[in-house]
Design a protein around this motif. Structure first.
Motif, PDB file in Angstrom:
ATOM      1  N   GLU A  77       5.320  11.962  -9.182  1.00 31.10           N
ATOM      2  CA  GLU A  77       6.226  11.046  -9.874  1.00 31.10           C
ATOM      3  C   GLU A  77       7.388  10.661  -8.974  1.00 31.10           C
ATOM      4  O   GLU A  77       7.728   9.489  -8.826  1.00 31.10           O
ATOM      5  CB  GLU A  77       6.768  11.699 -11.145  1.00 31.10           C
ATOM      6  N   VAL A  78       7.996  11.701  -8.348  1.00 26.98           N
ATOM      7  CA  VAL A  78       9.127  11.438  -7.453  1.00 26.98           C
ATOM      8  C   VAL A  78       8.692  10.523  -6.313  1.00 26.98           C
ATOM      9  O   VAL A  78       9.346   9.535  -5.989  1.00 26.98           O
ATOM     10  CB  VAL A  78       9.681  12.773  -6.890  1.00 26.98           C
ATOM     11  N   LYS A  79       7.510  10.889  -5.743  1.00 25.93           N
ATOM     12  CA  LYS A  79       7.005  10.105  -4.628  1.00 25.93           C
ATOM     13  C   LYS A  79       6.692   8.685  -5.084  1.00 25.93           C
ATOM     14  O   LYS A  79       6.985   7.709  -4.398  1.00 25.93           O
ATOM     15  CB  LYS A  79       5.746  10.762  -4.077  1.00 25.93           C
ATOM     16  N   GLY A  80       6.116   8.599  -6.292  1.00 25.40           N
ATOM     17  CA  GLY A  80       5.775   7.296  -6.831  1.00 25.40           C
ATOM     18  C   GLY A  80       7.012   6.427  -6.990  1.00 25.40           C
ATOM     19  O   GLY A  80       7.005   5.244  -6.640  1.00 25.40           O
ATOM     20  N   VAL A  81       8.092   7.051  -7.474  1.00 25.77           N
ATOM     21  CA  VAL A  81       9.340   6.307  -7.650  1.00 25.77           C
ATOM     22  C   VAL A  81       9.838   5.822  -6.295  1.00 25.77           C
ATOM     23  O   VAL A  81      10.159   4.645  -6.106  1.00 25.77           O
ATOM     24  CB  VAL A  81      10.399   7.190  -8.351  1.00 25.77           C
TER      25      VAL A  81
ATOM     26  N   ILE B 183      10.052   1.964  -5.131  1.00 31.61           N
ATOM     27  CA  ILE B 183      11.317   1.349  -4.714  1.00 31.61           C
ATOM     28  C   ILE B 183      11.123   0.660  -3.365  1.00 31.61           C
ATOM     29  O   ILE B 183      11.451  -0.515  -3.179  1.00 31.61           O
ATOM     30  CB  ILE B 183      12.446   2.403  -4.625  1.00 31.61           C
ATOM     31  N   ALA B 184      10.534   1.416  -2.432  1.00 30.10           N
ATOM     32  CA  ALA B 184      10.315   0.856  -1.097  1.00 30.10           C
ATOM     33  C   ALA B 184       9.444  -0.392  -1.186  1.00 30.10           C
ATOM     34  O   ALA B 184       9.721  -1.421  -0.569  1.00 30.10           O
ATOM     35  CB  ALA B 184       9.660   1.895  -0.203  1.00 30.10           C
ATOM     36  N   HIS B 185       8.412  -0.285  -2.025  1.00 28.34           N
ATOM     37  CA  HIS B 185       7.466  -1.381  -2.143  1.00 28.34           C
ATOM     38  C   HIS B 185       8.121  -2.594  -2.792  1.00 28.34           C
ATOM     39  O   HIS B 185       8.010  -3.711  -2.299  1.00 28.34           O
ATOM     40  CB  HIS B 185       6.278  -0.904  -2.976  1.00 28.34           C
ATOM     41  N   ASP B 186       8.817  -2.331  -3.909  1.00 28.89           N
ATOM     42  CA  ASP B 186       9.427  -3.438  -4.645  1.00 28.89           C
ATOM     43  C   ASP B 186      10.500  -4.138  -3.829  1.00 28.89           C
ATOM     44  O   ASP B 186      10.697  -5.341  -3.949  1.00 28.89           O
ATOM     45  CB  ASP B 186      10.034  -2.929  -5.954  1.00 28.89           C
TER      46      ASP B 186
ATOM     47  N   LEU C 213       6.845   3.948   3.842  1.00 27.26           N
ATOM     48  CA  LEU C 213       5.571   3.830   3.145  1.00 27.26           C
ATOM     49  C   LEU C 213       4.451   4.409   3.986  1.00 27.26           C
ATOM     50  O   LEU C 213       3.485   4.961   3.475  1.00 27.26           O
ATOM     51  CB  LEU C 213       5.290   2.365   2.790  1.00 27.26           C
ATOM     52  N   ARG C 214       4.609   4.277   5.289  1.00 32.93           N
ATOM     53  CA  ARG C 214       3.606   4.831   6.201  1.00 32.93           C
ATOM     54  C   ARG C 214       3.565   6.361   6.063  1.00 32.93           C
ATOM     55  O   ARG C 214       2.504   6.958   6.000  1.00 32.93           O
ATOM     56  CB  ARG C 214       3.968   4.437   7.636  1.00 32.93           C
ATOM     57  N   ILE C 215       4.761   6.971   6.009  1.00 27.88           N
ATOM     58  CA  ILE C 215       4.813   8.430   5.862  1.00 27.88           C
ATOM     59  C   ILE C 215       4.166   8.833   4.548  1.00 27.88           C
ATOM     60  O   ILE C 215       3.353   9.745   4.484  1.00 27.88           O
ATOM     61  CB  ILE C 215       6.277   8.924   5.903  1.00 27.88           C
TER      62      ILE C 215
END
Lengths: 225, 462
Positions: free
Chosen positions: B232-236, B240-243, B289-291
């Motif tokens: 969940e944390v990673k998804g958030v 964020i990075a993606h958006d 995002l790569r990481i």
């Protein structure tokens, strides 16, 4: 005028792609789902297709696979939010010609489409490339500017070949890195700049008209202006 | 399995306690059996003696010696004797009056035993003595050898019973303890990758629903929850990075358009700077995002045998011009007999590229960088990147591998997202390799990439 079919379910992205390609003088046509896209691509005469990887109904991979099964050879630029290396390989194996990760830089997208159009048009790969007074002999592996023989390292030769094959087109740093070195990652701050810089010093001596031009914020173009 | 290790298992630790309790209980039980048997047998002996005495007491005095001789022949186990006032024997088969005998008509244990006529010495016996008038005494005795024999049978069976129960019990206990220990071992080895951060792994369950399974089940549910929270944390973070990347990309193209259309020199410069800033932001998001993507990857079938020498060749080809531009001496050593490693050639090149890119960034002009591939006794292969830059402080070594960290002595002119080494760390982790950072004795940083199947488990030498 070259016609590009845009298969993309997101309206905003599609608008962006259309606007950018039109700016490059290309004619665009947009469809919002895979099935319609496949139908149009089979019937219409398009010079290139941008294809979203994830579409409602029929997904991008299926579209490109079917298209190739029907014998349609129109170059396809796959656009996907999935940046995984495996995804890229899957997209290219299915029949895509190039792969771009979302969100993309519109310049980058346009540059890639241009390259695809060019590759498609000149399907034969000449063994002698010429741009202005620059000559590249791919059999002898020699390069000449006017009468001067250029002393190039293998990497520089590959780089020059790539620039010359796509002369007059803007090539982004990522495109160059992918094509010349074959890797798909961010090579770091200024790797491409330095390599281009070295090639430029050999290619464009001060007394000659420069052939390699920097397009600020986008990449490079090789052309005799 | 070592003995010291076995001794720490709770089952094994309970064995002696259990053993002692078992011995105590056996002794108690057998003791009671022995006591009761002895009492019963003594009772039987006493009864015989009492009956014989009763019979003899009713015999006329004149016939008594005769009857004594007769009954003596009838039952040889009962000794009988008639003694006069002076203790001389009148009749019977007892040698002499047993020592310490009480003349009270009650059966006692004879402290000095009783000696049969013709026997060399007295034997343990119970007996009773009764005066029959004229100072004459009638003595009956019976050897307690039966009771003694039964006693010794009971003692022997107690000894053998305990020996034969405790020794196999101990061996069996140790053997049984190995079962759970083996399962603990399995759990331990399953937990290794979890401790290294692979939260997809779960502890093995035997399906027996015993206490170990219950424990493993509890840990597994905890892991489920941790994994869910982490993702969940990673998804958030990822979203964020993606958006943010999408509007940033748009911003960049708008700025780019403005720049193309701006004729005014002063504004062009500002817009250009803005584009560079957006680019560096986008770079960071890309790296982030790569990481995240690397962290999501699992070891896959896609791994092949990688010749690190050719990876390093490519790195040299890509980075030599950069080093030369900065007047950095970039030297390159490859040992001839380095084994291949299993991995993803693209990712390994990315890792080494990042390390070298960093080295070039932080090494001042006219410095030096050594790129070296050698055989490592423990790991298999080792790639060293040694530079003459400022080095990495001891306290910063962990931190440089974390996202966004840039050394305190980082030069503001040195560009970069600060994510390069985090990408390296993610790639290294994916492969199960190890990244080691030390200071080179000659100054500068020394980064080693230990590549090999067991490199990840090696203890840090630094």
């Amino acid at each position: 005028m070259a016609r590009v079919l845009i298969i993309e379910d997101d309206r905003v992205t599609a608008d962006e792609i259309c606007a950018e390609l039109q700016r490059y003088g290309l004619d665009t046509e947009w469809v919002g789902d895979g099935a319609t896209g496949l139908e149009r691509a089979r019937g219409g005469f398009y010079d290139a297709i941008t294809l979203d990887r994830m579409l409602p109904g029929m997904d991008g991979l299926t579209v490109v696979t079917r298209l190739r099964e029907y014998g349609v050879q129109t170059p396809v630029l796959m656009i996907s939010a999935l940046s995984d290396a495996d995804e890229r390989v899957r997209g290219l194996r299915a029949g895509g010609d190039d792969y771009l990760t979302k969100p993309f830089n519109p310049d980058e997208m346009a540059a890639r489409i241009e390259v695809l159009l060019r590759r498609h048009a000149g399907a034969s790969r000449p063994m002698m490339l010429r741009v202005g007074d620059l000559q590249l002999d791919l059999i002898d592996r020699t390069a000449k500017r006017g009468d001067t023989l250029l002393d190039l390292l293998p990497t520089e030769f590959r780089l020059l070949e790539f620039l010359m094959r796509h002369s007059g087109r803007v090539l982004t740093r990522t495109m160059i890195f992918e094509a010349v070195w074959g890797y798909h990652f961010d090579p770091g701050t200024n790797v491409i700049e330095v390599h281009i810089g070295r090639l430029r010093r050999k290619l464009d001596p001060p007394e000659r008209e420069p052939l390699i031009h920097t397009v600020r914020g986008v990449g490079y173009v090789l052309e005799a202006r | 399995m070592k003995l010291g290790e076995l001794s720490r298992i709770s089952t094994v630790r309970l064995l002696p306690v259990y053993g002692i309790l078992f011995v105590l209980w056996s002794v108690l039980l057998i003791g009671w059996v022995q006591y009761d048997t002895k009492r019963y047998l003594s009772g039987v002996v006493d009864e015989i003696l009492r009956q014989r005495m009763h019979y003899l007491s009713n015999i006329d005095r004149d016939h008594l010696p005769e009857v004594i001789a007769q009954t003596g022949a009838l039952d040889l186990r009962v000794l009988q004797g008639l003694f006069d006032q002076q203790g001389r024997k009148i009749a019977g088969n007892i040698e002499r009056i047993p020592e310490g005998v009480l003349i009270d008509g009650v059966v006692h244990s004879l402290p000095g035993g009783a000696q049969q006529m013709g026997a060399k010495e007295p034997v343990r016996a119970r007996g009773l003595a009764k005066g029959i008038g004229n100072g004459e005494v009638l003595i009956l005795a019976r050897a307690t050898s039966v009771v003694d024999q039964v006693n010794s049978i009971i003692y022997r069976s107690l000894f053998w019973g305990l020996t034969l129960t405790i020794i196999p019990g101990l061996i069996g206990g140790l053997w049984l303890a190995r079962g759970p220990l083996r399962r603990i071992r399995a759990i331990e080895s399953a937990a290794q990758p979890i401790m290294r951060g692979d939260l997809h792994q779960r502890l093995p369950m035997s399906g027996r629903r015993d206490e170990l399974d219950m424990l493993a089940g509890i840990v597994n549910s905890m892991l489920d929850e941790i994994e869910r929270l982490m993702s969940e944390v990673k998804g958030v973070c990822d979203s964020i990075a993606h958006d943010l990347r999408t509007p940033l990309t748009r911003l960049r193209s708008q700025l780019h358009r403005m720049h193309r259309e701006a004729n005014d020199g002063a504004h062009a410069g500002v817009v250009e700077q803005a584009i560079l800033d957006v680019d560096s932001l986008l770079d960071r998001f890309r790296a982030l995002l790569r990481i995240s993507e690397l962290e999501d990857m699992h070891r896959r079938a896609g791994f092949t045998e990688v010749r690190l020498a050719s990876t390093l060749d490519h790195v040299r080809e890509i980075y030599t011009p950069l080093a030369e531009d900065k007047h950095i001496a970039f030297t390159f050593e490859i040992a001839p007999d380095v084994p291949t490693v299993r991995g993803d050639p693209n990712l390994l090149l990315e890792a080494v590229s990042n390390i070298v890119d960093n080295a070039i960034k932080f090494t001042p002009a006219n410095g030096s960088i050594r790129l070296r591939l050698i055989k490592d006794a423990d790991a298999g292969a080792r790639i060293d990147v040694i530079d003459s830059g400022p080095g990495i402080q001891n306290s910063e070594r962990e931190a440089v591998l974390q996202r966004f960290y840039r050394g305190t002595c980082s030069n503001k002119d040195v560009s970069g997202s600060g994510l390069g080494l985090s990408i390296v760390a993610a790639i290294v982790k994916l492969h199960g390799f190890r990244l080691q950072i030390v200071d080179h004795p000659g100054g500068g940083a020394w980064l080693s990439l230990l590549c090999g199947p067991n490199a990840g488990q090696l203890r840090s030498a630094s």
